[in-house]
Design a protein around this motif. Structure first.
Motif, mmCIF file in Angstrom:
data_model
loop_
_atom_site.group_PDB
_atom_site.id
_atom_site.type_symbol
_atom_site.label_atom_id
_atom_site.label_comp_id
_atom_site.label_asym_id
_atom_site.label_seq_id
_atom_site.Cartn_x
_atom_site.Cartn_y
_atom_site.Cartn_z
ATOM 1 N N ALA A 1 0.838 -1.201 0.000
ATOM 2 C CA ALA A 1 0.000 0.000 0.000
ATOM 3 C C ALA A 1 0.873 1.252 0.000
ATOM 4 C CB ALA A 1 -0.942 -0.027 1.194
ATOM 5 N N TRP B 1 0.553 4.072 -1.368
ATOM 6 C CA TRP B 1 -0.171 5.325 -1.264
ATOM 7 C C TRP B 1 -0.352 5.785 0.181
ATOM 8 C CZ3 TRP B 1 -1.869 0.806 -3.371
ATOM 9 C CH2 TRP B 1 -2.728 0.040 -2.586
ATOM 10 N N SER B 2 -0.186 4.863 1.128
ATOM 11 C CA SER B 2 -0.345 5.237 2.540
ATOM 12 C C SER B 2 1.003 5.412 3.240
ATOM 13 C CB SER B 2 -1.172 4.174 3.269
ATOM 14 O OG SER B 2 -0.473 2.943 3.299
ATOM 15 N N ARG C 1 8.663 3.442 0.395
ATOM 16 C CA ARG C 1 7.566 3.759 -0.537
ATOM 17 C C ARG C 1 7.970 3.432 -1.971
ATOM 18 N NH1 ARG C 1 3.320 8.506 -0.799
ATOM 19 N NH2 ARG C 1 2.613 8.175 -2.920
#
Length: 140
Positions: A101, A103-104, A111
């Motif tokens: 994930a 995006w979080s 990331r």
């Protein structure tokens, strides 16, 4: 604009029956191996599901093993390829959303790596769609 035909030697390679099987094996090999490894180390399979917050982890481990074994076997056998490809495609999408994930996450190396992993998984999903399409076309 016209495009040249596929070179003859490339066509011969692509038409050679073992190439299709080897390509399908390359597509599903990690899933097949993952299912075998999880089946051989049940506690680790359950711990993996718990790590990702899946509850109850034993149920999710069993479901993961079933998908990782049945999906590839369907694709490799050439029977119900659409089902095996669908199983692995949906599983891969859900796993990518759960484990990557990006995006979080705040910026940085983690990331960046999660983003790459997420889009690598979407590429696999595309491969599953293609194998189902090719099988359907070849049988029409």
């Amino acid at each position: 604009m016209t495009y040249p035909q596929t070179p003859r030697f490339v066509g011969r390679i692509l038409d050679w029956p073992p190439v299709g099987f080897v390509a399908r094996l390359a597509l599903v090999g990690a899933y097949l191996l993952g299912g075998i490894v999880k089946l051989s180390d049940w506690p680790a399979a359950v711990a993996e599901q718990a790590h990702f917050g899946m509850s109850p982890p034993a149920m999710w481990a069993a479901l993961t093993i079933a998908i990782e074994l049945i999906g590839p076997l369907l694709i490799l056998s050439g029977r119900l390829v659409w089902l095996g490809a669908g199983m692995l495609g949906v599983f891969t999408l859900l796993a990518a959303i759960t484990a990557n994930a990006f995006w979080s996450m705040p910026g940085g190396v983690a990331r960046f790596m999660a983003t790459n992993a997420f889009f690598e998984h979407t590429g696999l999903i595309g491969g599953f769609v293609l194998v189902a399409m090719i099988t359907r076309r070849d049988r029409a």
